[in-house]
Design a protein around this motif. Structure first.
Motif, PDB file in Angstrom:
ATOM      1  N   ASP A  60       0.859  -1.173   0.000  1.00 15.23           N
ATOM      2  CA  ASP A  60       0.000   0.000   0.000  1.00 15.23           C
ATOM      3  C   ASP A  60       0.905   1.237   0.000  1.00 15.23           C
ATOM      4  N   THR A  61       1.058   1.808  -1.179  1.00  8.55           N
ATOM      5  CA  THR A  61       2.024   2.924  -1.288  1.00  8.55           C
ATOM      6  C   THR A  61       1.536   4.172  -0.554  1.00  8.55           C
ATOM      7  N   THR A  62       0.245   4.223  -0.233  1.00  5.82           N
ATOM      8  CA  THR A  62      -0.245   5.392   0.497  1.00  5.82           C
ATOM      9  C   THR A  62       0.242   5.371   1.950  1.00  5.82           C
ATOM     10  N   LYS A  63       0.651   4.187   2.398  1.00  4.49           N
ATOM     11  CA  LYS A  63       1.148   4.067   3.779  1.00  4.49           C
ATOM     12  C   LYS A  63       2.675   4.015   3.839  1.00  4.49           C
ATOM     13  N   CYS A  64       3.314   3.856   2.680  1.00  9.27           N
ATOM     14  CA  CYS A  64       4.778   3.730   2.640  1.00  9.27           C
ATOM     15  C   CYS A  64       5.402   5.116   2.764  1.00  9.27           C
ATOM     16  N   ALA A  65       6.247   5.286   3.776  1.00  7.59           N
ATOM     17  CA  ALA A  65       6.796   6.623   4.062  1.00  7.59           C
ATOM     18  C   ALA A  65       8.060   6.890   3.258  1.00  7.59           C
ATOM     19  N   GLU A  66       8.101   8.094   2.684  1.00 11.07           N
ATOM     20  CA  GLU A  66       9.293   8.494   1.932  1.00 11.07           C
ATOM     21  C   GLU A  66      10.486   8.549   2.883  1.00 11.07           C
ATOM     22  N   GLY A  67      11.579   7.980   2.477  1.00 12.16           N
ATOM     23  CA  GLY A  67      12.788   8.009   3.310  1.00 12.16           C
ATOM     24  C   GLY A  67      12.892   6.848   4.277  1.00 12.16           C
ATOM     25  N   CYS A  68      11.769   6.132   4.509  1.00 11.62           N
ATOM     26  CA  CYS A  68      11.821   4.984   5.414  1.00 11.62           C
ATOM     27  C   CYS A  68      12.422   3.796   4.668  1.00 11.62           C
ATOM     28  N   VAL A  69      13.446   3.198   5.262  1.00 11.02           N
ATOM     29  CA  VAL A  69      14.080   2.047   4.613  1.00 11.02           C
ATOM     30  C   VAL A  69      14.101   0.841   5.563  1.00 11.02           C
ATOM     31  N   ALA A  70      13.113   0.792   6.440  1.00 14.07           N
ATOM     32  CA  ALA A  70      13.065  -0.303   7.422  1.00 14.07           C
ATOM     33  C   ALA A  70      13.047  -1.662   6.728  1.00 14.07           C
ATOM     34  N   CYS A  71      12.271  -1.757   5.635  1.00 15.37           N
ATOM     35  CA  CYS A  71      12.166  -3.045   4.929  1.00 15.37           C
ATOM     36  C   CYS A  71      13.505  -3.428   4.305  1.00 15.37           C
ATOM     37  N   VAL A  72      14.195  -2.449   3.753  1.00 17.81           N
ATOM     38  CA  VAL A  72      15.491  -2.720   3.105  1.00 17.81           C
ATOM     39  C   VAL A  72      16.504  -3.188   4.146  1.00 17.81           C
ATOM     40  N   GLU A  73      16.533  -2.478   5.273  1.00 14.75           N
ATOM     41  CA  GLU A  73      17.498  -2.839   6.325  1.00 14.75           C
ATOM     42  C   GLU A  73      17.198  -4.210   6.919  1.00 14.75           C
ATOM     43  N   ALA A  74      15.912  -4.480   7.077  1.00 19.00           N
ATOM     44  CA  ALA A  74      15.532  -5.794   7.637  1.00 19.00           C
ATOM     45  C   ALA A  74      15.961  -6.913   6.698  1.00 19.00           C
ATOM     46  N   CYS A  75      15.783  -6.690   5.404  1.00 17.94           N
ATOM     47  CA  CYS A  75      16.174  -7.699   4.407  1.00 17.94           C
ATOM     48  C   CYS A  75      17.691  -7.911   4.447  1.00 17.94           C
ATOM     49  N   ASP A  76      18.424  -6.791   4.475  1.00 15.95           N
ATOM     50  CA  ASP A  76      19.889  -6.882   4.515  1.00 15.95           C
ATOM     51  C   ASP A  76      20.356  -7.675   5.734  1.00 15.95           C
ATOM     52  N   THR A  77      19.727  -7.389   6.892  1.00 12.81           N
ATOM     53  CA  THR A  77      20.114  -8.075   8.122  1.00 12.81           C
ATOM     54  C   THR A  77      19.736  -9.554   8.067  1.00 12.81           C
ATOM     55  N   GLU A  78      18.526  -9.797   7.602  1.00 10.36           N
ATOM     56  CA  GLU A  78      18.016 -11.181   7.570  1.00 10.36           C
ATOM     57  C   GLU A  78      18.889 -12.088   6.710  1.00 10.36           C
ATOM     58  N   HIS A  79      19.362 -11.538   5.589  1.00 14.40           N
ATOM     59  CA  HIS A  79      20.085 -12.381   4.636  1.00 14.40           C
ATOM     60  C   HIS A  79      21.586 -12.115   4.619  1.00 14.40           C
ATOM     61  N   GLY A  80      22.035 -11.235   5.495  1.00 14.64           N
ATOM     62  CA  GLY A  80      23.467 -10.951   5.570  1.00 14.64           C
ATOM     63  C   GLY A  80      24.001 -10.236   4.343  1.00 14.64           C
ATOM     64  N   LEU A  81      23.185  -9.325   3.773  1.00 18.02           N
ATOM     65  CA  LEU A  81      23.626  -8.569   2.597  1.00 18.02           C
ATOM     66  C   LEU A  81      24.448  -7.364   3.063  1.00 18.02           C
ATOM     67  N   THR A  82      25.703  -7.594   3.364  1.00 21.29           N
ATOM     68  CA  THR A  82      26.503  -6.525   3.961  1.00 21.29           C
ATOM     69  C   THR A  82      27.049  -5.538   2.938  1.00 21.29           C
ATOM     70  N   GLY A  83      27.429  -6.014   1.752  1.00 21.62           N
ATOM     71  CA  GLY A  83      27.929  -5.100   0.719  1.00 21.62           C
ATOM     72  C   GLY A  83      29.364  -4.698   0.939  1.00 21.62           C
ATOM     73  N   PHE A  84      29.900  -4.044  -0.071  1.00 17.30           N
ATOM     74  CA  PHE A  84      31.307  -3.642  -0.042  1.00 17.30           C
ATOM     75  C   PHE A  84      31.448  -2.138  -0.292  1.00 17.30           C
ATOM     76  N   ASN A  85      30.376  -1.433  -0.023  1.00 20.87           N
ATOM     77  CA  ASN A  85      30.333   0.000  -0.285  1.00 20.87           C
ATOM     78  C   ASN A  85      30.586   0.302  -1.768  1.00 20.87           C
ATOM     79  N   ARG A  86      30.117  -0.586  -2.590  1.00 22.27           N
ATOM     80  CA  ARG A  86      30.203  -0.376  -4.038  1.00 22.27           C
ATOM     81  C   ARG A  86      28.779  -0.536  -4.581  1.00 22.27           C
ATOM     82  N   PRO A  87      28.012   0.560  -4.567  1.00 22.15           N
ATOM     83  CA  PRO A  87      26.575   0.467  -4.849  1.00 22.15           C
ATOM     84  C   PRO A  87      26.233  -0.160  -6.200  1.00 22.15           C
TER      85      PRO A  87
END
Lengths: 251, 387
Positions: A60-87
């Motif tokens: 529901d995009t009407t409830k999705c807040a601009e700038g909120c990245v809680a879902c992205v961070e949760a996914c990264d943590t859950e799956h260990g997507l740490t990255g190498f600072n190379r976007p």
């Protein structure tokens, strides 16, 4: 020369020692095998993955807040997507997309992830069959037979897949990942199989937005289908006829 | 060619081949992050070179087809080198393609586990089949007792090479999600490209060999071939024009056309200057004008066709990916993952060296094979070649 009675006791002891040792060895040998068989069989027939379920999501995009990245961070943590600072080469399974209507200027913010299509182009083009759809609609990559050709990334309309560009370490056991293969959102299949919701959905809820609803599209009594029955929703690139498992409201 | 010059050529080719293998090893060891490829430009220079070699491979068989299928006696003696070039170029291209995989060690998986809905899987059969058919064809040509079958095998190879380039073009044609591809015309376009590039590579290699070995005084046999190459180049240009015109007519595709044709920076420059001017118009002028009817001009012409072909594949492969996917038409899109942004691709040195290594491998196969078997006839005392 009758020494037999004196030897009888040690013989018994020896025999008993051998018996116990044999039992111990048998246990040690068979137990992992039994355990492996248990693991290999996985779920019992009555609880195995079937096509009666089709996992899906409403955003529901009407409830999705601009700038909120809680879902992205949760996914990264859950799956260990740490990255190498190379976007440009780091893996992303879910990302926040900021939209602005070119005519009206109306802004939207929404998470974009694998849409878990019923007719996924990534599965069609994969030469080895590494990309596949589970019976319950979850699109996955079999990391054992992915050769890293990246044709699925060319085919995906949603830019939802990432290629692992470098050596990884400390991967999570439930999220097997490796250099040279392609990966994408798994709908947190390891959680779903244990009757939990995906990490992103949980995080969105904990952040107080409730913008993501996960559930069974085939179950008329699920919250997902009930909300889908009330709200107008659409599929991204609906014109391609892919029958996506992820639907959006508000755009 | 013999003596020190031959060995020197082998050494030079070995250096390029060795460098290519080292580049591949470096890419695999470090991972693809050291290349110019990203999660948006997933196919880079290795694919440009690999597709060039594969497309040219099927076209290199043109001259053999002219002899066997179209029964033109003049070209029959050249059928052997034509078949050899086809095999060599294909192997060169496939090696580059395999070495660029994320997991080249899983080649055996690619060869044994198939998803038959994938055009990529079909291509694996088309490529291995083509190599096999071309090898059998060469056997027919070399073995006098089997000579009677060369026409039938030649026909089979002729049909197969059309299917092969149809398959290669369809790798792009079947990509429904990308505005730059998703067109059935990609298949005939690639067939036409194979005819043009294959003939150009054939002329460049055979003329160079004759030149280096000093075995020829008469270049009559090249005249029809260079004219034919001019026609093939014109056909490619025609398909390119139709593809872009059709896209310009479809509102959904106008933006990607604006990118390729007008605002794409390096891509636009490579399209107009490299592909259209240098790779198409100039060679046609050279091939069709009697003023440029000389050996050195033929060599210039075919070189330009080859450069143009690489430019065309660069525009197709890189340009098509650099343009962002449009998920929400009518919306301006942005994200941390570069949605809505044109990707700037800078080819890395290892990618280029790997691609050049593939060319070196193809040439090395030709050079070594020619040492072992008589692939190229001595045409020095003929004005029109007869079988």
């Amino acid at each position: 020369m009758k020494q037999a009675p004196t030897n009888a006791v040690p013989d018994k002891k020896r025999r008993s020692f051998f018996t116990q040792a044999a039992a111990g060895i048998a246990l040690l040998t068979l137990a992992p095998g039994v355990r492996l068989v248990d693991l290999a069989l996985g779920k019992k027939d009555e609880t195995a993955v079937t096509g009666t379920v089709r996992w899906g999501m409403l955003i529901d995009t009407t409830k999705c807040a601009e700038g909120c990245v809680a879902c992205v961070e949760a996914c990264d943590t859950e799956h260990g997507l740490t990255g190498f600072n190379r976007p440009k080469t780091d893996a992303q399974w879910i990302r926040k997309l900021e939209l602005e209507d070119e005519q009206t200027g109306k802004a939207h913010s929404l998470p974009m992830l694998c849409q878990h299509c019923a007719n996924p182009p990534c599965v069609d083009v994969c030469p080895t069959g590494a990309s596949f759809v589970r019976k319950d609609g979850i699109v996955l990559v079999d990391k054992h037979i992915c050769i890293g050709c990246r044709y699925c990334m060319m085919a995906c309309p949603y830019k939802a897949r990432s290629f692992i560009h470098e050596e990884l370490s400390e991967q999570k056991p439930h999220a097997p990942r490796g250099k040279g293969t392609v990966e994408s959102c798994t709908f947190c299949v390891h959680r779903v199989d244990r009757d939990h919701t995906p990490a992103c959905v949980e995080a969105c809820s904990e952040a107080g937005h409730q913008a993501m609803i996960f559930g069974d599209l085939n179950d008329n009594n699920s919250t997902l289908t009930k909300v889908l029955g009330e709200l107008a929703s659409k599929q991204v690139r609906e014109d391609l006829g892919l029958n996506t498992g992820v639907r959006y409201h508000g755009i | 060619m013999s003596g020190p010059a031959y060995w020197m050529l082998l050494v030079v080719l070995s250096v390029f081949l060795g460098a290519g293998l080292m580049a591949a090893n470096y890419m695999e060891h470090e991972g693809h992050w050291i290349t110019g490829m990203t999660n948006q430009i997933v196919w880079g220079m290795p694919h440009v070179f690999a597709i060039f070699l594969i497309v040219a491979a099927s076209g290199a068989l043109n001259v053999a087809s002219l002899g066997s299928v179209f029964n033109i006696d003049q070209y029959k003696p050249l059928a052997r080198i034509s078949g050899l070039l086809a095999i060599a170029l294909l192997i060169g291209g496939l090696v580059v393609l395999v070495l660029d995989l994320g997991r080249p060690d899983r080649l055996i998986v690619a060869m044994t586990t198939y998803n038959f809905k994938s055009i990529f899987a079909w291509n694996i059969f088309l490529y291995t089949g083509f190599t096999l058919i071309a090898a059998v064809y060469l056997w027919m040509l070399f073995e006098p007792r089997m000579g009677g079958f060369s026409k039938q095998v030649g026909w089979f190879a002729f049909v197969w090479r059309f299917v092969l380039t149809t398959g290669t073009g369809s790798i792009f044609g079947f990509l429904v999600a990308r505005d730059a591809y998703d067109a059935a015309i990609m298949a005939p376009l690639f067939v036409a490209m194979s005819l043009a590039l294959g003939t150009a590579v054939f002329l460049l290699v055979t003329l160079s060999i004759y030149n280096l070995t000093g075995r020829v005084e008469d270049w009559e046999w090249t005249k029809k071939l260079r004219r034919l190459n001019g026609i093939f180049v014109a056909v490619v240009l025609y398909f390119v024009a139709v593809h872009h015109l059709a896209n310009l007519y479809v509102a959904q595709h106008i933006e990607v056309e604006r990118f390729i044709l007008l605002e794409g920076g390096a891509i636009t420059l490579i399209f107009w200057v490299g592909q259209v001017l240098v790779g198409s118009i100039l060679p046609m002028v050279i091939f069709f004008s009697s003023r440029f009817d000389a050996l050195h001009w033929t060599l210039v012409g075919v070189t330009l066709v080859i450069v143009g072909g690489i430019c065309q594949l660069y525009v197709t492969v890189i340009g098509g990916q650099a343009f962002p996917l449009d998920l929400f038409p009518g919306m301006h899109e942005s994200s941390q993952f570069f949605d809505g942004a044109v990707e700037q691709y800078v080819p890395s040195l290892p990618e280029l060296i790997l691609g050049i290594g593939g060319i070196a491998l193809a040439l090395m196969i030709v050079v070594v094979a020619m040492r072992v078997l008589p692939f190229l006839p001595d045409l020095s005392h003929r004005s029109g070649v007869k079988p």
